[in-house]
Motif scaffolding. Structure first.
Motif, PDB file in Angstrom:
ATOM      1  N   GLU A 499       0.808  -1.217   0.000  1.00  0.00           N
ATOM      2  CA  GLU A 499       0.000   0.000   0.000  1.00  0.00           C
ATOM      3  C   GLU A 499       0.851   1.282   0.000  1.00  0.00           C
ATOM      4  N   PRO A 500       1.920   1.369   0.838  1.00  0.00           N
ATOM      5  CA  PRO A 500       2.742   2.595   0.794  1.00  0.00           C
ATOM      6  C   PRO A 500       3.347   2.829  -0.603  1.00  0.00           C
ATOM      7  N   SER A 501       3.788   1.749  -1.277  1.00  0.00           N
ATOM      8  CA  SER A 501       4.375   1.892  -2.614  1.00  0.00           C
ATOM      9  C   SER A 501       3.324   2.368  -3.614  1.00  0.00           C
ATOM     10  N   GLN A 503       0.719   4.097  -2.903  1.00  0.00           N
ATOM     11  CA  GLN A 503       0.412   5.493  -2.575  1.00  0.00           C
ATOM     12  C   GLN A 503       1.477   6.437  -3.150  1.00  0.00           C
ATOM     13  N   SER A 504       2.765   6.025  -3.067  1.00  0.00           N
ATOM     14  CA  SER A 504       3.853   6.877  -3.594  1.00  0.00           C
ATOM     15  C   SER A 504       3.705   7.056  -5.108  1.00  0.00           C
ATOM     16  N   VAL A 505       3.337   5.978  -5.808  1.00  0.00           N
ATOM     17  CA  VAL A 505       3.151   6.070  -7.268  1.00  0.00           C
ATOM     18  C   VAL A 505       1.960   6.990  -7.568  1.00  0.00           C
ATOM     19  N   ARG A 506       0.877   6.854  -6.774  1.00  0.00           N
ATOM     20  CA  ARG A 506      -0.308   7.691  -6.985  1.00  0.00           C
ATOM     21  C   ARG A 506       0.022   9.172  -6.768  1.00  0.00           C
ATOM     22  N   LEU A 507       0.784   9.486  -5.715  1.00  0.00           N
ATOM     23  CA  LEU A 507       1.177  10.875  -5.459  1.00  0.00           C
ATOM     24  C   LEU A 507       1.965  11.457  -6.636  1.00  0.00           C
ATOM     25  N   LEU A 508       2.842  10.638  -7.195  1.00  0.00           N
ATOM     26  CA  LEU A 508       3.631  11.080  -8.350  1.00  0.00           C
ATOM     27  C   LEU A 508       2.711  11.365  -9.538  1.00  0.00           C
ATOM     28  N   SER A 554      14.553   4.248  -2.026  1.00  0.00           N
ATOM     29  CA  SER A 554      13.654   3.116  -2.328  1.00  0.00           C
ATOM     30  C   SER A 554      12.627   3.512  -3.387  1.00  0.00           C
ATOM     31  N   PHE A 555      12.110   4.738  -3.269  1.00  0.00           N
ATOM     32  CA  PHE A 555      11.117   5.237  -4.222  1.00  0.00           C
ATOM     33  C   PHE A 555      11.739   5.359  -5.616  1.00  0.00           C
TER      34      PHE A 555
END
Length: 590
Positions: A499-501, A503-508, A554-555
């Motif tokens: 889920e955190p990964s 979310q990071s892609v969605r924010l981008l 990591s991102f």
């Protein structure tokens, strides 16, 4: 006087040598042009180490010109030297060229397919073209023309008359052993050793005696053209000289007052030319500067010809980063033309101008070139903006010596060198060239999006720097390090994200449209992990805990895997622009 031609007196090594050379020239030859000199042997590709032989006096001569003096920079083409060996890695040659060893370089055929009439002209032409691109003004002197037209006749007869004096000087050094070479700390690359060795002239035969005594002159054989000859008799009054060739057995008697097919041995030839040309400044490489070598011995022999030794700093070795990769594939040491294929002449001039002659330095053919360009652009910004601009960007002001080196790099007393109108960062241009793989329209699209407020109108605005970066990508970046963008999304990886990964892609993805520029995307990719951790995207490193850096790494690794299938790649903002917004969205699973 135009701004570019202003002197940068007393701020760097160049101006200090210029002071010394002007003073010495006024003492030796008042009212005459200042003479500085370089010597190049076109015995094979003239490499970047040899370029220091030219750039050192060029920079000094140019500083003297900026001060309003007349200067002659002589480049002596040692094309009447003997052909010593067949160099490795020269296209269009094979083992049959070995039959020419011992002949003058101008009597050796050029490599197959060359448009030039002989070996010397072939290698000279490439260097002349590079020197023109570098803005080096010089007077070229062919030693073949000088010797075969009888220009040095009086000097040759004088040397023969004073052969006893010359022999006595040389005898002081013949019994001395060369100093032992230092043990290498690391295995040396073959090509680096070749560069360090120099032309080979430094260790050349000094004309040591045969049974008839010592003679400082070597004829080229009238039958086989080789210099494997021994003078067996000479008469000072008639100038009759008899020689025999050990290669083919030919022998003849000639009158040296009329004979033009031979030359003084190197350790006598060089000081003779100092006196003949009135040279005030000429540097020499390590191979010519050790005890008993040409420069030291020449300092004593030059007096026999009524001249003085020039001011002559020893210059240090020029290394290459990325050499091992290059030499294994192409053989030999890279040349100025090789460097100018991947960097602008200003950068190459700067590398020679910013280091004192006795300091060694490396020229980058690997990833280091990107860092060098960053350093160059930072210096350019400081010089252009002055102290206030420099301090506002956090870089401080440029030191006087750095400003002097920059000024010498961008132009000469004659004016500025042609430059790239929009000098975009080299690493960005390299990434774009890498990703677009020769598609110029795509490259222009990406580059025009770097700064939407001031878009690039055509690729020509980014040239020649863009072409240099593209050449570097195509010739010096191994295939396994090239960037290949995925054709299809990595469905398995996307499906496996926690889920955190996700979310990071969605924010981008949510921020792409608003941040679609180089600066905007830089802010976005660094900001996503900050926002996820509850901080502002504008938070500075001082305001953040150390684990944010780990989260950013990591991102970035995740994005590289989703876009190019690797852990790393070009800088992410450049990569995103290069891939294009629609394709980025598709590859990130939108």
């Amino acid at each position: 006087m135009p701004i570019v031609a202003q002197s940068t007196e007393t701020t760097d090594w160049v101006s200090r040598f210029a002071d010394e050379v002007i003073e010495e020239s006024e003492r030796r030859a008042p009212g005459k042009p200042v003479v500085v000199a370089s010597g190049l042997s076109p015995s094979g590709p003239i490499h970047l180490g040899n370029l220091r032989e030219v750039m050192t006096p060029h920079l000094v001569a140019d500083e003297i010109r900026r001060r309003g003096y007349e200067v002659r920079h002589l480049i002596s083409w040692d094309d009447y030297d003997r052909y010593r060996k067949v160099p490795a890695g020269v296209a269009g040659t094979d083992e049959s060229w070995a039959e020419h060893i011992g002949k003058p370089l101008t009597s050796v055929p050029a490599p197959k397919g060359s448009p030039h009439p002989n070996w010397a002209e072939h290698f000279k032409a490439a260097m002349v073209a590079s020197l023109a691109e570098l803005g080096v003004e010089f007077d070229g002197i062919s030693q073949t023309e000088q010797y075969t037209s009888g220009v040095y006749r009086e000097q040759i007869l004088h040397a023969m008359k004073h052969r006893g004096d010359i022999d006595a000087i040389l005898a002081q050094y013949r019994t001395k052993k060369a100093p032992a070479k230092k043990q290498q700390q690391k295995p040396a690359d073959e090509a680096e050793l070749e560069a360090e060795e120099g032309s080979g002239a430094a260790s050349e035969d000094d004309g040591s005696s045969g049974s008839a005594g010592y003679f400082p002159y070597k004829p080229y054989c009238g039958n086989c053209e080789k210099d494997l000859t021994t003078v067996t008799a000479y008469d000072d009054d008639s100038t009759e000289l008899t020689y025999a060739c050990t290669a083919c057995g030919f022998s003849e008697t000639v009158r040296l007052s009329e004979f033009n097919r031979g030359k003084l041995v190197w350790k006598v030839d060089w000081p003779m030319r100092w006196a003949y040309e009135g040279v005030i400044f000429e540097p020499s490489g390590v191979d010519h500067s050790s005890p008993g070598s040409s420069f030291q011995v020449g300092g004593q022999i030059v007096g026999i010809f009524g001249g003085k030794q020039p001011i002559g700093p020893m210059y240090a070795f020029v290394g290459i980063s990325g050499m091992a990769k290059m030499s294994s594939s192409r053989g030999g040491v890279p040349t100025p033309a090789d460097a100018l294929q991947i960097m602008e002449p200003q950068l190459l001039r700067w590398l020679y101008a910013r280091r004192r002659p006795n300091q060694s330095f490396k020229i980058a053919f690997d990833q280091e070139i990107q860092r060098l360009y960053d350093e160059w652009d930072k210096l350019a910004a400081k010089v252009a903006g002055g102290t206030s601009q420099a301090s506002s960007t956090g870089g401080g002001s440029a030191l006087p010596g750095d400003v002097a080196a920059y000024t010498r790099a961008v132009g000469t007393a004659a004016g500025e060198l042609p430059k790239t109108p929009r000098p975009l960062p080299y690493r960005t241009l390299a990434s774009v060239a890498d990703i677009t793989a020769g598609h110029r329209d795509q490259a222009l699209r990406i580059l025009s999006e770097l700064d939407p407020a001031n878009p690039l109108g055509s690729l020509d605005e980014a040239r020649p720097r863009y072409d240099k970066a593209e050449a570097w990508i195509n010739t010096h970046v191994p295939a396994d390090q090239r960037t290949i963008v995925r054709d299809e999304p990595d469905a398995e990886l996307l499906k496996s994200l926690d889920e955190p990964s996700r979310q990071s892609v969605r924010l981008l993805l949510d921020g792409l449209a608003e941040h679609w520029s180089l600066d905007g995307l830089t802010h976005l990719v660094y900001g996503v992990p900050k926002v996820q951790a509850g901080f502002s995207a504008d938070a500075t490193p001082k305001e953040l805990p150390p684990e944010i850096k780990t989260a950013q790494r990591s991102f970035f690794a995740l994005l590289y895997h989703l876009l190019v299938g690797r852990d790393t790649g070009p800088r992410l903002p450049t990569l995103l622009l290069a891939v294009g917004q629609d394709r980025v969205r598709a590859l990130l699973g939108e």
